[in-house]
Design a protein around this motif. Structure first.
Motif, mmCIF file in Angstrom:
data_model
loop_
_atom_site.group_PDB
_atom_site.id
_atom_site.type_symbol
_atom_site.label_atom_id
_atom_site.label_comp_id
_atom_site.label_asym_id
_atom_site.label_seq_id
_atom_site.Cartn_x
_atom_site.Cartn_y
_atom_site.Cartn_z
ATOM 1 N N THR A 4 0.863 -1.186 0.000
ATOM 2 C CA THR A 4 0.000 0.000 0.000
ATOM 3 C C THR A 4 0.893 1.228 0.000
ATOM 4 O O THR A 4 1.825 1.322 0.807
ATOM 5 N N ILE A 5 0.598 2.154 -0.884
ATOM 6 C CA ILE A 5 1.366 3.398 -0.926
ATOM 7 C C ILE A 5 0.471 4.530 -0.436
ATOM 8 O O ILE A 5 -0.612 4.763 -0.992
ATOM 9 N N ILE A 6 0.911 5.186 0.625
ATOM 10 C CA ILE A 6 0.194 6.357 1.137
ATOM 11 C C ILE A 6 0.732 7.562 0.379
ATOM 12 O O ILE A 6 1.886 7.949 0.560
ATOM 13 N N GLY A 7 -0.098 8.099 -0.516
ATOM 14 C CA GLY A 7 0.338 9.211 -1.365
ATOM 15 C C GLY A 7 0.509 8.739 -2.790
ATOM 16 O O GLY A 7 1.141 7.709 -3.052
ATOM 17 N N ALA A 8 -0.101 9.477 -3.718
ATOM 18 C CA ALA A 8 -0.023 9.095 -5.135
ATOM 19 C C ALA A 8 0.511 10.257 -5.961
ATOM 20 O O ALA A 8 0.040 10.530 -7.066
ATOM 21 N N GLY A 9 1.511 10.953 -5.399
ATOM 22 C CA GLY A 9 2.143 12.042 -6.145
ATOM 23 C C GLY A 9 3.311 11.506 -6.951
ATOM 24 O O GLY A 9 3.275 10.371 -7.444
ATOM 25 N N ASN A 10 4.361 12.312 -7.082
ATOM 26 C CA ASN A 10 5.522 11.923 -7.906
ATOM 27 C C ASN A 10 6.116 10.589 -7.459
ATOM 28 O O ASN A 10 6.323 9.679 -8.259
ATOM 29 N N TYR A 28 -3.303 2.182 -3.517
ATOM 30 C CA TYR A 28 -3.021 3.516 -2.974
ATOM 31 C C TYR A 28 -3.991 3.836 -1.850
ATOM 32 O O TYR A 28 -5.214 3.683 -2.022
ATOM 33 N N ALA A 29 -3.461 4.287 -0.724
ATOM 34 C CA ALA A 29 -4.288 4.770 0.376
ATOM 35 C C ALA A 29 -4.214 6.296 0.352
ATOM 36 O O ALA A 29 -3.146 6.872 0.575
ATOM 37 N N LEU A 30 -5.354 6.919 0.064
ATOM 38 C CA LEU A 30 -5.351 8.365 -0.180
ATOM 39 C C LEU A 30 -6.360 9.075 0.699
ATOM 40 O O LEU A 30 -7.332 8.479 1.174
ATOM 41 N N ARG A 31 -6.115 10.377 0.877
ATOM 42 C CA ARG A 31 -7.000 11.151 1.762
ATOM 43 C C ARG A 31 -8.339 11.423 1.108
ATOM 44 O O ARG A 31 -9.309 11.740 1.789
ATOM 45 N N ALA A 32 -8.412 11.336 -0.231
ATOM 46 C CA ALA A 32 -9.681 11.542 -0.934
ATOM 47 C C ALA A 32 -9.756 10.560 -2.091
ATOM 48 O O ALA A 32 -8.754 10.294 -2.756
ATOM 49 N N ALA A 33 -10.933 10.037 -2.321
ATOM 50 C CA ALA A 33 -11.100 9.008 -3.354
ATOM 51 C C ALA A 33 -11.049 9.591 -4.762
ATOM 52 O O ALA A 33 -10.889 8.860 -5.736
ATOM 53 N N SER A 34 -11.183 10.921 -4.859
ATOM 54 C CA SER A 34 -11.045 11.527 -6.182
ATOM 55 C C SER A 34 -10.200 12.789 -6.058
ATOM 56 O O SER A 34 -10.018 13.329 -4.968
ATOM 57 N N GLY A 35 -9.716 13.253 -7.185
ATOM 58 C CA GLY A 35 -8.771 14.367 -7.220
ATOM 59 C C GLY A 35 -7.737 14.029 -8.277
ATOM 60 O O GLY A 35 -7.770 12.929 -8.827
ATOM 61 N N LYS A 36 -6.821 14.968 -8.537
ATOM 62 C CA LYS A 36 -5.890 14.783 -9.665
ATOM 63 C C LYS A 36 -5.108 13.458 -9.552
ATOM 64 O O LYS A 36 -5.128 12.640 -10.466
ATOM 65 N N VAL A 49 -7.887 3.166 -1.851
ATOM 66 C CA VAL A 49 -8.614 2.920 -0.600
ATOM 67 C C VAL A 49 -8.424 4.124 0.323
ATOM 68 O O VAL A 49 -7.631 5.027 0.039
ATOM 69 N N SER A 50 -9.134 4.116 1.431
ATOM 70 C CA SER A 50 -9.001 5.226 2.384
ATOM 71 C C SER A 50 -7.733 5.024 3.215
ATOM 72 O O SER A 50 -7.176 3.922 3.285
ATOM 73 N N LEU A 51 -7.313 6.083 3.882
ATOM 74 C CA LEU A 51 -6.103 5.989 4.704
ATOM 75 C C LEU A 51 -6.253 4.942 5.795
ATOM 76 O O LEU A 51 -5.299 4.245 6.134
ATOM 77 N N LYS A 52 -7.459 4.793 6.326
ATOM 78 C CA LYS A 52 -7.596 3.842 7.438
ATOM 79 C C LYS A 52 -7.507 2.389 6.986
ATOM 80 O O LYS A 52 -7.355 1.504 7.816
ATOM 81 N N GLU A 53 -7.507 2.175 5.664
ATOM 82 C CA GLU A 53 -7.304 0.812 5.135
ATOM 83 C C GLU A 53 -5.844 0.543 4.745
ATOM 84 O O GLU A 53 -5.528 -0.523 4.197
ATOM 85 N N PRO A 65 4.176 14.690 1.658
ATOM 86 C CA PRO A 65 5.074 15.782 2.063
ATOM 87 C C PRO A 65 5.287 15.774 3.578
ATOM 88 O O PRO A 65 4.396 15.375 4.344
ATOM 89 N N TRP A 66 6.446 16.261 3.998
ATOM 90 C CA TRP A 66 6.804 16.237 5.413
ATOM 91 C C TRP A 66 5.727 16.855 6.311
ATOM 92 O O TRP A 66 5.368 16.263 7.343
ATOM 93 N N PRO A 67 5.157 18.008 5.971
ATOM 94 C CA PRO A 67 4.156 18.583 6.887
ATOM 95 C C PRO A 67 2.909 17.707 7.050
ATOM 96 O O PRO A 67 2.141 17.910 7.991
ATOM 97 N N ALA A 68 2.714 16.737 6.147
ATOM 98 C CA ALA A 68 1.515 15.895 6.197
ATOM 99 C C ALA A 68 1.750 14.555 6.885
ATOM 100 O O ALA A 68 0.804 13.768 7.066
ATOM 101 N N VAL A 69 2.999 14.293 7.284
ATOM 102 C CA VAL A 69 3.352 12.959 7.785
ATOM 103 C C VAL A 69 2.517 12.553 9.005
ATOM 104 O O VAL A 69 1.906 11.471 9.036
ATOM 105 N N ALA A 70 2.479 13.422 10.005
ATOM 106 C CA ALA A 70 1.786 13.052 11.254
ATOM 107 C C ALA A 70 0.296 12.840 10.997
ATOM 108 O O ALA A 70 -0.294 11.854 11.469
ATOM 109 N N GLU A 71 -0.284 13.729 10.215
ATOM 110 C CA GLU A 71 -1.728 13.633 9.935
ATOM 111 C C GLU A 71 -2.044 12.346 9.150
ATOM 112 O O GLU A 71 -2.996 11.628 9.464
ATOM 113 N N ALA A 72 -1.224 12.052 8.151
ATOM 114 C CA ALA A 72 -1.465 10.852 7.328
ATOM 115 C C ALA A 72 -1.328 9.585 8.177
ATOM 116 O O ALA A 72 -2.142 8.654 8.074
#
Ligand SMILES: NC(=O)c1ccc[n+]([C@@H]2O[C@H](COP(=O)([O-])OP(=O)(O)OC[C@H]3O[C@@H](n4cnc5c(N)ncnc54)[C@H](OP(=O)(O)O)[C@@H]3O)[C@@H](O)[C@H]2O)c1
Length: 207
Positions: A4-10, A28-36, A49-53, A65-72
């Protein structure tokens, strides 16, 4: 292997594409099911899937990104027992290291994921190299740092499948060295006009 990859950026997209070619099951475990980014990977046939999965896998990769680590990680919940690959770099908005010398993003991730088997990896080269390592004349290196030997063996194999020479850099505290090394790559790429099509490799003399 289920990854599972948390984050689907570069980084997330490059690693996911590379490992899927090697036969791994990437989600991919992402914060939103849709978006770029979510739409891009979904269109490529990846499950989102959602982050909790996120914990429903053998290996969980952190590529936010580093500022998002704790929240993710908080949203992902317990990753106890999982191999967690920390690909992040602790960068400020000004592209400087936010911490170092006596701490690292890798160690921060370990503190935020009790009982997870954290391996620092895939932070020392550009995302564009992560699924194209086979294209270099010499094998680029992929240094790994972690306190769990078995987890490092698994991550080393994942790096080698992508065409890297996996280098065991030692304990997780070595992330304090690997994160500035990433900074050096960034400096060469952007400030010194190397561009992004280069990677670090280890060469040895015979005697
Ligand atoms: N780019 C590189 O060449 C490179 C190389 C090595 C290491 N790294 C490191 O790898 C990490 C990811 O870099 P990147 O270039 O892939 O970043 P990116 O392209 O900006 O992608 C970041 C991903 O993280 C997600 N994200 C952001 N905030 C989040 C949150 N609060 N909770 C959950 N997910 C969140 C984003 O979600 P959305 O899709 O919803 O926007 C996106 O999918 C960074 O720490 C970076 O320093 C980057």
């Amino acid at each position: 292997m289920d990854i599972t990859i948390i984050g689907a950026g570069n980084v997330g997209q490059a690693l996911g594409a590379g490992w899927r070619k090697c036969g791994h099951d990437v989600v991919y475990a992402l914060r939103a099911a849709s978006g770029k980014n979510a739409d891009t990977v979904a269109a490529q046939g990846f499950r989102v899937v959602s982050l909790k999965e996120a914990a429903d896998a053998d290996v969980v990769v952190l590529a936010v990104p580093w500022p998002a680590v704790a929240e993710a990680l908080q949203a992902a919940g317990s990753l106890a027992g999982k191999i967690v690959i920390d690909a992040t770099n602790p960068l400020t908005r000004e592209l400087e290291l936010a911490l170092g010398f006596n701490d690292s993003a890798g160690e921060t991730v370990a503190r935020l994921t009790p009982a997870a088997r954290v391996v620092k990896a895939f932070n020392t080269t550009g995302a564009g190299n992560m699924a194209t390592a086979h294209a270099f004349a010499a094998k680029p290196m992929m240094p790994l740092a972690g306190d769990d030997a078995e987890a490092k063996t698994v991550v080393a194999k994942l790096a080698e499948e992508l065409g890297f020479e996996a280098i065991d850099a030692g304990r997780l505290t070595a992330a304090r060295l690997l994160e500035p090394l990433a900074m050096f790559w960034i400096k060469l790429a952007y400030a010194q006009n190397f561009g992004r099509n280069f990677a670090f490799s280890v060469i040895r003399r015979e005697r």
